[in-house]
Design a protein around this motif. Structure first.
Motif, short mmCIF file in Angstrom:
data_model
loop_
_atom_site.label_atom_id
_atom_site.label_comp_id
_atom_site.label_asym_id
_atom_site.label_seq_id
_atom_site.Cartn_x
_atom_site.Cartn_y
_atom_site.Cartn_z
N GLU A 169 0.83 -1.22 0.00
CA GLU A 169 0.00 0.00 0.00
C GLU A 169 0.86 1.27 0.00
OE1 GLU A 169 -0.27 -2.47 2.19
OE2 GLU A 169 -0.46 -1.76 4.27
N THR A 170 2.12 1.13 0.46
CA THR A 170 3.00 2.30 0.49
C THR A 170 3.43 2.71 -0.92
OG1 THR A 170 3.72 1.64 2.70
CG2 THR A 170 5.16 3.17 1.55
N GLU A 171 3.25 1.81 -1.88
CA GLU A 171 3.54 2.19 -3.28
C GLU A 171 2.60 3.31 -3.74
OE1 GLU A 171 5.50 -1.99 -4.78
OE2 GLU A 171 3.47 -1.54 -5.43
N ALA A 214 12.00 15.27 1.59
CA ALA A 214 12.33 14.56 2.84
C ALA A 214 11.44 13.33 2.96
CB ALA A 214 12.10 15.47 4.04
N ASP A 215 12.01 12.25 3.50
CA ASP A 215 11.24 11.05 3.87
C ASP A 215 11.49 10.84 5.36
OD1 ASP A 215 10.02 8.57 4.12
OD2 ASP A 215 11.73 7.47 3.30
N ALA A 216 10.49 11.19 6.17
CA ALA A 216 10.64 11.10 7.63
C ALA A 216 10.23 9.71 8.10
CB ALA A 216 9.79 12.17 8.31
N GLY A 217 11.14 9.01 8.78
CA GLY A 217 10.86 7.63 9.23
C GLY A 217 11.06 6.68 8.07
N THR A 218 12.31 6.61 7.60
CA THR A 218 12.57 5.96 6.30
C THR A 218 12.61 4.44 6.39
OG1 THR A 218 13.88 6.20 4.29
CG2 THR A 218 15.12 5.98 6.36
N GLY A 219 12.88 3.86 7.57
CA GLY A 219 12.92 2.39 7.69
C GLY A 219 13.97 1.80 6.77
N GLY A 260 14.30 2.41 3.82
CA GLY A 260 14.59 3.37 2.75
C GLY A 260 13.66 3.19 1.56
N ALA A 261 12.60 2.40 1.74
CA ALA A 261 11.74 2.04 0.61
C ALA A 261 11.22 3.26 -0.15
CB ALA A 261 10.56 1.19 1.11
N ILE A 262 10.70 4.24 0.59
CA ILE A 262 10.11 5.41 -0.09
C ILE A 262 11.22 6.29 -0.67
CG2 ILE A 262 8.76 7.51 0.26
CD1 ILE A 262 7.33 5.98 2.59
N ALA A 263 12.18 6.64 0.17
CA ALA A 263 13.25 7.56 -0.25
C ALA A 263 14.00 7.04 -1.48
CB ALA A 263 14.23 7.76 0.90
N ALA A 297 16.56 11.48 4.10
CA ALA A 297 15.76 10.47 4.78
C ALA A 297 16.21 10.36 6.23
CB ALA A 297 15.92 9.12 4.08
N THR A 298 15.25 10.39 7.14
CA THR A 298 15.60 10.33 8.57
C THR A 298 14.97 9.10 9.23
OG1 THR A 298 13.64 11.44 9.48
CG2 THR A 298 15.41 12.85 8.65
N ASP A 299 15.56 8.68 10.30
CA ASP A 299 14.90 7.70 11.18
C ASP A 299 15.47 7.86 12.58
OD1 ASP A 299 13.13 4.96 10.23
OD2 ASP A 299 13.79 5.09 12.33
N ILE A 300 14.61 7.59 13.54
CA ILE A 300 15.04 7.70 14.94
C ILE A 300 15.72 6.40 15.40
CG2 ILE A 300 12.96 6.85 16.12
CD1 ILE A 300 13.21 9.63 17.70
N ALA A 301 15.51 5.33 14.63
CA ALA A 301 16.05 4.01 15.01
C ALA A 301 17.33 3.73 14.25
CB ALA A 301 15.01 2.93 14.72
N ASP A 331 18.99 0.96 13.98
CA ASP A 331 18.93 -0.29 13.20
C ASP A 331 18.31 -0.05 11.84
OD1 ASP A 331 19.86 -1.58 15.36
OD2 ASP A 331 18.01 -2.67 15.84
N ALA A 332 17.22 0.72 11.83
CA ALA A 332 16.53 0.99 10.56
C ALA A 332 17.48 1.72 9.60
CB ALA A 332 15.27 1.82 10.82
N LEU A 333 18.20 2.69 10.13
CA LEU A 333 19.11 3.45 9.25
C LEU A 333 20.20 2.56 8.66
CD1 LEU A 333 19.61 6.90 10.98
CD2 LEU A 333 18.52 6.45 8.78
C1 LIG Z 1 5.74 2.65 9.40
S1 LIG Z 1 7.52 2.62 9.44
C2 LIG Z 1 7.86 3.13 7.76
C3 LIG Z 1 9.15 2.65 7.21
C4 LIG Z 1 9.34 2.95 5.72
N1 LIG Z 1 9.24 4.38 5.48
C5 LIG Z 1 8.28 2.24 4.90
O1 LIG Z 1 7.35 2.89 4.43
O2 LIG Z 1 8.40 1.02 4.75
C6 LIG Z 1 7.88 4.05 10.42
C7 LIG Z 1 9.34 4.38 10.58
O3 LIG Z 1 9.42 5.60 11.32
C8 LIG Z 1 10.46 5.50 12.28
N2 LIG Z 1 10.15 6.45 13.34
C9 LIG Z 1 9.27 6.33 14.36
N3 LIG Z 1 9.23 7.46 15.08
C10 LIG Z 1 10.12 8.31 14.52
C11 LIG Z 1 10.53 9.64 14.82
N4 LIG Z 1 10.03 10.33 15.84
N5 LIG Z 1 11.46 10.20 14.03
C12 LIG Z 1 11.99 9.53 12.98
N6 LIG Z 1 11.64 8.26 12.64
C13 LIG Z 1 10.70 7.67 13.40
C14 LIG Z 1 10.50 4.05 12.67
O4 LIG Z 1 11.74 3.70 13.21
C15 LIG Z 1 10.17 3.36 11.34
O5 LIG Z 1 11.34 3.07 10.64
#
Ligand SMILES: C[S@@+](CC[C@H](N)C(=O)[O-])C[C@H]1O[C@@H](n2cnc3c(N)ncnc32)[C@H](O)[C@@H]1O
Length: 297
Positions: free
Chosen positions: A104-106, A129-134, A136-139, A153-157, A159-161
């Motif tokens: 669905e993210t497509e 910007a792609d916030a919460g990139t996981g 990197g799928a979207i970015a 592209a940012t992520d707070i985790a 491991d995800a980065l």
């Molecule tokens: C629903 S996942 C989406 C991952 C990817 N963008 C995708 O669509 O497959 C949400 C992502 O946001 C990150 N995240 C959660 N809270 C965040 C924050 N406050 N700042 C940055 N990243 C955050 C998570 O670590 C996770 O990678």
């Protein structure tokens, strides 16, 4: 079970076990999973697995297959076991610590590519910007398909980065995708033309009811969006005004079923722009999945 029985029959039985234990949705999907796991164990492509169906399984591959099947029966995501997932025509490496990209993210990527193409800066460089990139799928999908885009592209985790970094390297996009650790847009200093995000949006109460394959294996921080599921949208909306350019910009956010109206209100209130235009995009199941807010184009 005698070792002479054909592979096809043994994979059918494995499919039945998968179907009985977890959320493989139907017989075809369970069979597909069994074939993919055997392909991983034997080093064969799926069509080679099917072609080898009349013969007994390879004796050296079968124990490995059994081990992979056990992991899957223990609710590990198929994509983690295979180590990869297809998304928007690209192959992403995935594993523990990052969300498996969902089909669905497509819908978000598709809408983002249109917005980039139509943005007044598309002849030069559109800053996305792609916030919460996981993973990197979207970015990375956006960068691959829009040569006019520079993506932050940012992520707070952490491991995800790391997963995003592996995928960026594998896809050869190191020059146009910048990865940054931190809270949503906070690490960014560049003015932005387009903000994209698929934030965690499952309310806390619903999280406990999710299938085990998500609840146990995927990072909670990637899935759960606080008490109402909308907290991450409030957080991002509050950051938007200081990061977006004034004249022409767009914000595109993936939302959960039934959240589109709420998210639209949150973003419009934060932007305070009477000239904003809102569109929602439906996913393949007809759910309003992406809220797009544009100003100035
Ligand atoms: C629903 S996942 C989406 C991952 C990817 N963008 C995708 O669509 O497959 C949400 C992502 O946001 C990150 N995240 C959660 N809270 C965040 C924050 N406050 N700042 C940055 N990243 C955050 C998570 O670590 C996770 O990678």
């Amino acid at each position: 079970m005698t070792p002479e029985r054909p592979l096809r029959e043994r994979l059918r039985e494995a499919g039945e076990r998968l179907l009985a234990v977890h959320a493989a949705d139907d017989v075809d999907e369970a069979r597909l999973e069994a074939e993919l796991l055997y392909g991983r164990a034997s080093g064969l492509r799926r069509e080679q697995v099917i072609a080898a169906g009349a013969a007994p399984p390879a004796t050296d591959a079968w124990p490995t297959f059994e081990a992979l099947l056990t992991r899957r029966l223990g609710h590990e995501p198929l994509a983690y076991i295979l180590g990869q997932r297809e998304f928007y025509g690209l192959t992403f490496q995935v594993g523990p610590g990052c969300l498996v990209p969902r089909p669905e993210t497509e819908t978000l990527v598709e809408a983002a590519l249109t917005a980039i193409r139509e943005h007044p800066r598309s002849g030069r460089l559109v800053r996305v910007a792609d916030a919460g990139t996981g993973s990197g799928a979207i970015a990375l999908s956006v960068a691959r398909h829009a040569s006019a885009a520079k993506v932050f592209a940012t992520d707070i985790a952490a491991d995800a980065l790391q997963w995003a970094g592996r995928n960026r390297k594998q896809l050869g996009l190191t020059d146009r995708v910048v990865l940054l650790a931190g809270d949503l847009l906070e690490p960014l200093t560049e003015p932005l033309d387009i903000v994209l995000a698929n934030l965690p949006y499952i309310p806390t109460e619903d999280f406990e009811g999710l299938p085990e394959v998500i609840r146990i294996s995927e990072p909670r921080i990637a899935v759960e969006g606080g008490e109402t599921g909308l907290e991450p949208f409030h957080g991002l909306a509050a950051q938007l005004p200081e990061h977006l350019v004034d004249d022409a910009f767009a914000v595109l956010l993936e939302v959960g079923a039934g959240q589109a109206g709420f998210v639209e209100d949150i973003v419009l209130a934060a932007l305070g722009r009477p000239d904003a235009r809102v569109t929602t995009h439906r996913d393949l199941r007809g759910i309003r999945r992406v809220v797009e807010v544009r100003v100035g184009f």
